[in-house]
Design a protein around this motif. Structure first.
Motif, short mmCIF file in Angstrom:
data_model
loop_
_atom_site.label_atom_id
_atom_site.label_comp_id
_atom_site.label_asym_id
_atom_site.label_seq_id
_atom_site.Cartn_x
_atom_site.Cartn_y
_atom_site.Cartn_z
N GLY A 1 45.31 40.97 22.44
CA GLY A 1 45.67 41.69 23.57
C GLY A 1 45.71 43.23 23.08
O GLY A 1 45.94 44.12 23.98
N ALA A 2 45.38 43.72 21.88
CA ALA A 2 45.31 44.90 21.55
C ALA A 2 44.05 45.79 22.37
O ALA A 2 43.12 45.25 22.13
CB ALA A 2 45.20 45.02 19.95
N THR A 3 44.52 46.72 23.03
CA THR A 3 43.55 47.42 23.83
C THR A 3 43.90 48.95 24.00
O THR A 3 44.93 49.49 23.97
CB THR A 3 43.70 46.87 25.19
OG1 THR A 3 43.51 45.29 25.32
CG2 THR A 3 42.86 47.47 26.24
N ASP A 4 42.72 49.49 23.75
CA ASP A 4 42.72 51.09 24.05
C ASP A 4 41.91 51.20 25.27
O ASP A 4 40.65 51.21 25.34
CB ASP A 4 42.27 51.66 22.72
CG ASP A 4 42.16 53.40 22.99
OD1 ASP A 4 42.33 53.68 23.93
OD2 ASP A 4 42.19 53.83 21.84
N ASN A 5 42.88 51.66 26.66
CA ASN A 5 42.18 52.11 27.56
C ASN A 5 41.61 53.37 27.82
O ASN A 5 41.20 53.87 28.60
CB ASN A 5 42.89 51.60 28.59
CG ASN A 5 42.94 50.08 29.03
OD1 ASN A 5 42.44 49.18 29.09
ND2 ASN A 5 44.49 49.75 28.93
N THR A 6 41.77 54.16 26.74
CA THR A 6 41.51 55.59 26.68
C THR A 6 40.17 56.02 26.03
O THR A 6 39.19 56.90 26.59
CB THR A 6 42.47 56.59 26.07
OG1 THR A 6 43.92 56.37 26.86
CG2 THR A 6 42.28 57.94 26.02
N ALA A 7 39.80 55.32 24.94
CA ALA A 7 38.59 55.50 24.08
C ALA A 7 37.37 55.60 25.03
O ALA A 7 36.92 54.85 25.72
CB ALA A 7 38.58 54.61 23.03
N THR A 8 36.55 56.55 24.68
CA THR A 8 35.12 56.78 25.34
C THR A 8 34.49 57.41 24.28
O THR A 8 34.82 57.57 23.12
CB THR A 8 35.20 57.58 26.36
OG1 THR A 8 35.43 59.18 26.04
CG2 THR A 8 36.07 57.48 27.54
N ALA A 9 32.96 57.44 24.42
CA ALA A 9 31.96 57.74 23.53
C ALA A 9 32.31 59.43 23.02
O ALA A 9 31.73 59.83 22.05
CB ALA A 9 30.59 57.70 24.12
N THR A 10 33.11 60.15 23.82
CA THR A 10 33.38 61.48 23.72
C THR A 10 34.79 61.67 23.35
O THR A 10 35.28 62.83 23.23
CB THR A 10 33.01 62.27 24.84
OG1 THR A 10 33.54 61.75 26.12
CG2 THR A 10 31.38 62.31 25.18
N ASP A 11 35.33 60.60 23.08
CA ASP A 11 36.83 60.66 22.63
C ASP A 11 36.72 61.78 21.43
O ASP A 11 36.39 61.50 20.36
CB ASP A 11 37.24 59.32 22.27
CG ASP A 11 38.83 59.22 21.99
OD1 ASP A 11 39.52 59.98 21.93
OD2 ASP A 11 39.23 58.05 21.76
N PRO A 12 38.01 62.55 21.38
CA PRO A 12 38.06 63.37 20.28
C PRO A 12 38.80 62.46 19.19
O PRO A 12 38.61 62.99 17.95
CB PRO A 12 39.54 64.46 20.71
CG PRO A 12 39.23 64.09 22.29
CD PRO A 12 38.61 62.97 22.83
N TYR A 13 39.29 61.64 19.34
CA TYR A 13 40.20 60.67 18.38
C TYR A 13 38.87 60.01 17.29
O TYR A 13 39.18 59.33 16.30
CB TYR A 13 40.63 59.49 18.72
CG TYR A 13 42.16 59.95 19.34
CD1 TYR A 13 42.48 61.38 19.60
CD2 TYR A 13 43.33 59.30 19.17
CE1 TYR A 13 43.43 61.75 20.08
CE2 TYR A 13 44.40 59.86 19.36
CZ TYR A 13 44.70 60.95 20.04
OH TYR A 13 45.87 61.57 20.20
N LEU A 14 37.55 60.10 17.84
CA LEU A 14 36.25 59.89 17.09
C LEU A 14 36.11 60.69 15.95
O LEU A 14 35.36 60.76 15.08
CB LEU A 14 35.23 59.41 17.82
CG LEU A 14 35.17 58.24 19.08
CD1 LEU A 14 34.11 58.33 19.71
CD2 LEU A 14 35.13 57.08 18.01
N GLY A 15 36.44 62.00 16.08
CA GLY A 15 36.38 63.30 15.12
C GLY A 15 36.76 62.86 13.70
O GLY A 15 35.89 63.21 12.86
#
Length: 404
Positions: A260-274
């Protein structure tokens, strides 16, 4: 991988089946899911996409990787796609499995207080079991995730503590640790952690924040640290693995021990991909895929089985051209709802290159499934060939291939 192998290794020793890839914190799996979706890659942002996929069978016919690949039959090519967990204090115990399935990599799981001389001898003996030299990996992040803790391997600060210090200290600590690993024959570190944990989440994030495995809560600052760590390690002889793509810093469940680990925020433009982008630009040899779910990137599959995330986002959009390795697909709770054979075919089919399992017994069903699907599906066979080429390219980068 995600959390430390300590907890996982204990579970492996006490239970008939093994656990995940790190020890006490987490290395990186999450929820079981359906087969990889064939939907298109995540929506594009204003950032230009960079295509990185190399030719499936291309390359100079005279180069070492191509010559080595041409000498491998299907069974041996499939073997190169497997990394199997072996006990760090007794790695030769898995020698028969490594030999029988032509395994491409060995992950030293557990914790060890052995000397460098003893470990070097064990790793050399392990390599002698392989027809092709293996990628030998370890979890040597620092803090609570440090496999080697003997007299020749000083305790390393956690990433969080290093992230609070100077870049000079970070570089020197990383370089010193990598030199010690290279000295015993380890050529791949399953580090650094490129996940960012928001300040308002902190220790409520079980796989990363609870063990202070993150460099910080600001993705820009984490990216700068990753730019320091990657060359410091690789220039000292140990390839790096960014983990756990596309990020575990916002989940509230540990994929090694729960579903059930889920990240409902991440998108292709997510700053956390930096931080991942920074590590790719710095030349990291490998990226590890998490087993959490990211509905805004792929509503149908966990990251490890997701073509939109592995191929669409990491390969095509971010331009990563190196080795893509899974988080543990052996004992991690996130994938136990899927048979081991399907875990392997789904990961490779989604665009991954090397399947990591800390359960040696998984080698047989995983290899068998990859061979069977390759024989019945030409497009999948091409995917296997491409993945094998990437594994061999990584071995060449590690100085393991020898062509006269």
């Amino acid at each position: 991988m995600k959390r430390s192998l300590a907890a996982l290794t204990v579970a492996v020793l006490l239970a008939p089946t093994a656990c995940s890839t790190e020890e006490s914190p987490q290395a990186g799996p999450a929820v079981a899911s359906s087969a990889p979706t064939q939907s298109s890659a995540p929506s594009q942002s204003s950032r230009p996409a960079r295509s990185s996929a190399p030719p499936e069978t291309g390359g100079d016919a005279g180069d070492c990787v191509t010559r080595t690949l041409d000498g491998l039959d299907l069974q041996k090519r499939v073997g190169q796609l497997l990394m199997i967990g072996v006990a760090v204090n007794a790695p030769s115990g898995a020698g028969d499995t490594l030999r029988r399935y032509h395994v491409g990599g060995a992950f030293l799981r557990g914790r060890s207080t052995h000397t460098a001389a003893k470990l070097k001898s064990d790793v050399a003996r392990l390599q002698r079991t392989a027809a092709l030299p293996m990628l030998v990996a370890v979890d040597q992040e620092g803090g609570s995730v440090q496999t080697l803790k003997g007299p020749d391997f000083p305790r390393l600060p956690s990433a969080y503590r290093l992230g609070e210090g100077s870049r000079t200290a970070l570089r020197d600590t990383t370089r010193g640790s990598a030199r010690r690993l290279a000295g015993i024959g380890v050529n791949l570190n399953l580090a650094p952690v490129a996940d960012t944990v928001p300040a308002n989440v902190g220790e409520a994030n079980p796989p990363i924040g609870a063990f202070r495995r993150q460099f910080g809560s600001d993705p820009a600052r984490v990216a700068a640290d990753i730019r320091t760590v990657v060359p410091a390690s690789q220039d000292a002889g140990v390839l790096t693995t960014l983990k756990h793509f596309p990020g575990l810093g916002r989940v509230r469940v540990n994929t090694d021990t729960s579903r059930g680990a889920t990240d409902n925020t991440a998108t292709a433009t997510d700053p956390y991909l930096g931080p991942f982008e920074a590590g790719i630009q710095a030349g990291t040899a490998a990226v590890m895929i998490s087993s959490a779910r990211y509905p805004r990137l792929d509503p149908d599959a966990i990251a490890a089985f997701s073509q939109p995330i592995i191929t669409g986002l990491l390969r095509d959009r971010l331009g990563f051209d190196g080795l893509i390795i899974s988080d543990d697909l052996g004992a991690a709770r996130a994938v136990t709802g899927v048979p081991p054979a399907q875990r392997a075919t789904r990961f490779i089919g989604a665009g991954g290159d090397m399947v990591l399992t800390i359960v040696p017994a998984d080698a047989a069903p995983m290899a068998g499934a990859l061979i069977a699907k390759s024989e019945s599906d030409q497009s999948f066979r091409s995917r296997v060939d491409d993945a094998a080429r990437r594994v061999l390219r990584t071995k060449e980068k590690a100085g393991l291939l020898r062509c006269s």
